[in-house]
Design a protein around this motif. Structure first.
Motif, short mmCIF file in Angstrom:
data_model
loop_
_atom_site.label_atom_id
_atom_site.label_comp_id
_atom_site.label_asym_id
_atom_site.label_seq_id
_atom_site.Cartn_x
_atom_site.Cartn_y
_atom_site.Cartn_z
N UNK A 1 -27.82 -17.68 -21.37
CA UNK A 1 -28.05 -18.67 -20.33
C UNK A 1 -28.65 -19.94 -20.94
N UNK A 2 -29.60 -19.78 -21.85
CA UNK A 2 -30.24 -20.94 -22.50
C UNK A 2 -29.24 -21.77 -23.28
N UNK A 3 -28.35 -21.09 -24.02
CA UNK A 3 -27.34 -21.81 -24.81
C UNK A 3 -26.41 -22.61 -23.90
N UNK A 4 -25.98 -22.02 -22.80
CA UNK A 4 -25.09 -22.72 -21.87
C UNK A 4 -25.79 -23.92 -21.24
N UNK A 5 -27.06 -23.76 -20.88
CA UNK A 5 -27.80 -24.86 -20.26
C UNK A 5 -28.03 -25.99 -21.26
N UNK A 6 -28.26 -25.64 -22.52
CA UNK A 6 -28.43 -26.68 -23.54
C UNK A 6 -27.21 -27.57 -23.66
N UNK A 7 -26.04 -27.00 -23.40
CA UNK A 7 -24.80 -27.76 -23.53
C UNK A 7 -24.59 -28.75 -22.40
N UNK A 8 -25.11 -28.45 -21.22
CA UNK A 8 -24.76 -29.26 -20.05
C UNK A 8 -25.92 -30.08 -19.49
N UNK A 9 -27.15 -29.72 -19.82
CA UNK A 9 -28.29 -30.39 -19.19
C UNK A 9 -28.71 -31.65 -19.93
N UNK A 10 -29.22 -32.58 -19.16
CA UNK A 10 -29.82 -33.81 -19.68
C UNK A 10 -31.14 -34.05 -18.93
N UNK A 11 -31.99 -34.85 -19.53
CA UNK A 11 -33.27 -35.15 -18.88
C UNK A 11 -33.51 -36.65 -18.89
N UNK A 12 -33.99 -37.15 -17.76
CA UNK A 12 -34.36 -38.56 -17.63
C UNK A 12 -35.80 -38.63 -17.12
N UNK A 13 -36.56 -39.54 -17.68
CA UNK A 13 -37.97 -39.69 -17.28
C UNK A 13 -38.11 -40.93 -16.40
N UNK B 1 -30.47 -30.77 -9.10
CA UNK B 1 -31.39 -31.53 -9.95
C UNK B 1 -32.78 -30.94 -9.83
N UNK B 2 -33.44 -30.76 -10.96
CA UNK B 2 -34.81 -30.26 -10.98
C UNK B 2 -35.76 -31.42 -11.23
N UNK B 3 -36.75 -31.59 -10.35
CA UNK B 3 -37.76 -32.63 -10.51
C UNK B 3 -39.06 -31.97 -10.96
N UNK C 1 -35.77 -26.35 -19.97
CA UNK C 1 -34.67 -25.40 -19.75
C UNK C 1 -35.20 -24.13 -19.09
N UNK C 2 -36.38 -23.69 -19.49
CA UNK C 2 -36.98 -22.50 -18.88
C UNK C 2 -37.22 -22.74 -17.39
N UNK C 3 -37.78 -23.91 -17.02
CA UNK C 3 -38.02 -24.21 -15.61
C UNK C 3 -36.71 -24.32 -14.84
N UNK C 4 -35.70 -24.92 -15.45
CA UNK C 4 -34.40 -25.02 -14.78
C UNK C 4 -33.81 -23.63 -14.57
N UNK C 5 -33.96 -22.78 -15.56
CA UNK C 5 -33.45 -21.41 -15.46
C UNK C 5 -34.17 -20.67 -14.32
N UNK C 6 -35.47 -20.83 -14.23
CA UNK C 6 -36.23 -20.17 -13.17
C UNK C 6 -35.79 -20.65 -11.80
N UNK D 1 -31.21 -14.50 -14.51
CA UNK D 1 -31.28 -14.39 -15.97
C UNK D 1 -32.64 -13.91 -16.42
N UNK D 2 -33.65 -14.09 -15.58
CA UNK D 2 -35.02 -13.70 -15.92
C UNK D 2 -35.45 -12.46 -15.14
N UNK D 3 -34.47 -11.72 -14.64
CA UNK D 3 -34.76 -10.51 -13.88
C UNK D 3 -33.85 -9.38 -14.35
N UNK D 4 -34.45 -8.21 -14.54
CA UNK D 4 -33.65 -7.05 -14.91
C UNK D 4 -34.44 -5.79 -14.59
N UNK D 5 -33.77 -4.78 -14.07
CA UNK D 5 -34.46 -3.54 -13.73
C UNK D 5 -35.08 -2.90 -14.96
N UNK D 6 -36.32 -2.48 -14.82
CA UNK D 6 -37.01 -1.81 -15.92
C UNK D 6 -37.55 -2.76 -16.97
#
Length: 233
Positions: free
Chosen positions: A166-178, A206-208, A116-121, A127-132
């Motif tokens: 952002x993490x909570x929303x991604x947890x609801x919609x993301x899936x992973x396949x290997x 899609x994130x690979x 989820x962290x990599x997908x967010x990035x 979501x991972x950027x903010x002034x100051x």
């Protein structure tokens, strides 16, 4: 694979006068091996990630610990409360000054699923950027510890809330396949990777995530299903 974890920040500072907090954290880890613990902060806060049932078990364990605190210490605090009022006032003023200085270099910690962290990035970088605020991530296997270093408490809190949301929303919609790289030899594996890269143009969300023996594909259910089916064909 669905993302079913949740992250919670616990404050164990209440135990500071009775227990060594580092020892308590080790006991918590033994009590709840299914949970993942972030580093213990100076203010007694610690980030914990895992399933809801496992977090409830840990909560009940800490509540029992709190109820078992020695009554002698509580009575002692009440008996000394009045004569020590002036001392407490001076100490409170000093602590207020110290807390003001600490707020200027406020640090917060979040524990996220690494995928989820990599997908967010990749797809939600704001979501991972903010002034100051300086936001950095340290990955250890399936868990990434996100450190939020801010110039002020409000900025750090807002950054933390944005990442959590952002993490909570991604947890609801993301899936992973290997996808296993079963083709023999390095050339076969390279062809497999090139195929996935070509398909990615048709599935831009899609994130690979490549590994030596497999590829992890992260995205919505529809995208991951369509992507993996085309790879199989």
């Amino acid at each position: 694979q669905a993302f079913l974890g949740v992250t919670s920040t616990l404050n164990v500072a209440v135990f500071r006068h009775h227990l060594v907090l580092e020892d308590l954290v080790e006991e918590m880890k033994q009590q709840s091996p299914a949970l993942t613990f972030g580093p213990l902060q100076r203010d007694g806060r610690i980030a914990v990630q895992g399933s809801f049932p496992a977090l409830r078990v840990l909560r009940d364990f800490l509540l029992l610990k709190a109820k078992s605190l020695p009554e002698e210490h509580k009575r002692e605090r009440k008996s000394h409360q009045r004569p020590r009022r002036k001392l407490q006032e001076h100490r409170g003023a000093a602590e207020a000054r110290n807390s003001t200085r600490d707020a200027q270099r406020e640090k917060r910690v979040l524990v996220l699923d690494t995928d989820i962290y990599h997908y967010m990035k990749s797809f939600h970088p704001k979501a991972l950027q903010r002034n100051g605020v300086v936001i950095s991530g340290v990955t250890d296997g399936d868990i990434t510890t996100v450190c939020i270093d801010s110039a002020g408490d409000v900025q750090g809190l807002k950054a933390k809330e944005m990442i959590e949301g952002c993490s909570v929303q991604l947890q609801k919609i993301l899936r992973k396949e290997r996808i296993s790289l079963k083709e023999p030899g390095r050339a076969g594996q390279q062809r497999h990777r090139q195929l996935c890269e070509k398909l990615k143009a048709r599935y831009p969300r899609v994130l690979i995530i490549p590994y030596d023996t497999h590829l992890d594909v992260v995205g919505t259910s529809a995208d991951v299903f369509g992507f993996t089916e085309e790879v199989k064909r």
